[in-house]
Design an enzyme around this catalytic site. Structure first.
Site, PDB file in Angstrom:
ATOM      1  CG  HIS A 104      -7.105  -1.678  -4.173  1.00 24.54           C
ATOM      2  ND1 HIS A 104      -6.768  -0.880  -3.101  1.00 24.54           N
ATOM      3  CD2 HIS A 104      -7.680  -0.870  -5.079  1.00 24.54           C
ATOM      4  CE1 HIS A 104      -7.125   0.369  -3.370  1.00 24.54           C
ATOM      5  NE2 HIS A 104      -7.680   0.399  -4.563  1.00 24.54           N
ATOM      6  CE  LYS A 111      -3.158  -6.210  -0.079  1.00 24.69           C
ATOM      7  NZ  LYS A 111      -4.163  -5.474  -0.826  1.00 24.69           N
ATOM      8  CE1 TYR A 119      -1.516  -2.906   2.196  1.00 23.10           C
ATOM      9  CE2 TYR A 119      -2.540  -1.119   3.405  1.00 23.10           C
ATOM     10  CZ  TYR A 119      -2.028  -1.634   2.232  1.00 23.10           C
ATOM     11  OH  TYR A 119      -2.026  -0.873   1.098  1.00 23.10           O
ATOM     12  CG  ASP A 161      -9.585   2.776  -5.780  1.00 28.31           C
ATOM     13  OD1 ASP A 161      -8.735   2.135  -6.429  1.00 28.31           O
ATOM     14  OD2 ASP A 161      -9.465   3.007  -4.560  1.00 28.31           O
TER      15      ASP A 161
END
Length: 183
Positions: free
Chosen positions: A68, A77, A137, A174
């Site tokens: 991603h 992140k 995250y 995905d």
């Protein structure tokens, strides 16, 4: 700035620019352990940006999430595993970058307590290596559904070294990401 707080974190730069492995100091005794996982002033002194959003993800065994990235509001992140273990991979997908197509792979697990900082602009994904995993995250920008992007987790151009235990469970979204060559 409390320089003692900065000394509580071991920082290892990884092969991609800006990607860092951080190990906060853990205090252990007969009761268990204590770790300060984040302090704004400490992480700012380390040169990391401010974070505005936290995400908590629970994954079952053999779940692969990724690869991603965000196009309109790229997010940095700070990733840590609260339960279980994951293989985390970061890939440079910028065709103008000297590191295009390169990646780093790290093991993150709750026991070690390591954190991974992924700067904006990289593709990111992880694979659950334990029976389940809980991943937290922190993000440097708010999630923008209109700016989400991705590339195939099994993209032949990237040849990512996933340590799979059988066929991974991958979200339909995905599975539909195109390979980098088609983007």
């Amino acid at each position: 700035m409390n320089s003692a707080a900065v000394e509580q974190i071991t920082i290892t730069p990884l092969a991609l620019p800006g990607v860092l492995l951080l190990r906060p100091l853990t205090h252990r005794d007969s009761r268990g352990a204590f770790t300060e996982t984040w302090r704004a002033s400490t992480y700012r002194a380390l040169g990391l940006p401010d974070f505005v959003q936290d995400n908590l993800v629970h994954s079952k065994a053999c779940v692969l999430r990724g690869m991603h990235y965000q196009t309109r509001k790229p997010q940095g992140k700070l990733i840590c595993v609260l339960q279980g273990a994951v293989q985390d991979i970061v890939a440079d997908i910028n065709p103008r970058s000297a590191h295009f197509g390169q990646h780093v792979s790290v093991q993150l697990d709750a026991q070690a307590g390591d954190q991974l900082y992924v700067p904006p602009g990289y593709a990111h994904g992880y694979y659950t290596q334990s029976n389940s995993a809980m991943v937290l995250y922190k993000c440097t920008d708010y999630y923008d559904p209109e700016g989400q992007g991705g590339c195939r987790w099994d993209d032949p151009l990237l040849a990512l070294p996933w340590q799979l235990k059988g066929a991974p469970t991958v979200a339909p979204r995905d599975e539909k990401w195109p390979p980098l060559a088609a983007q």
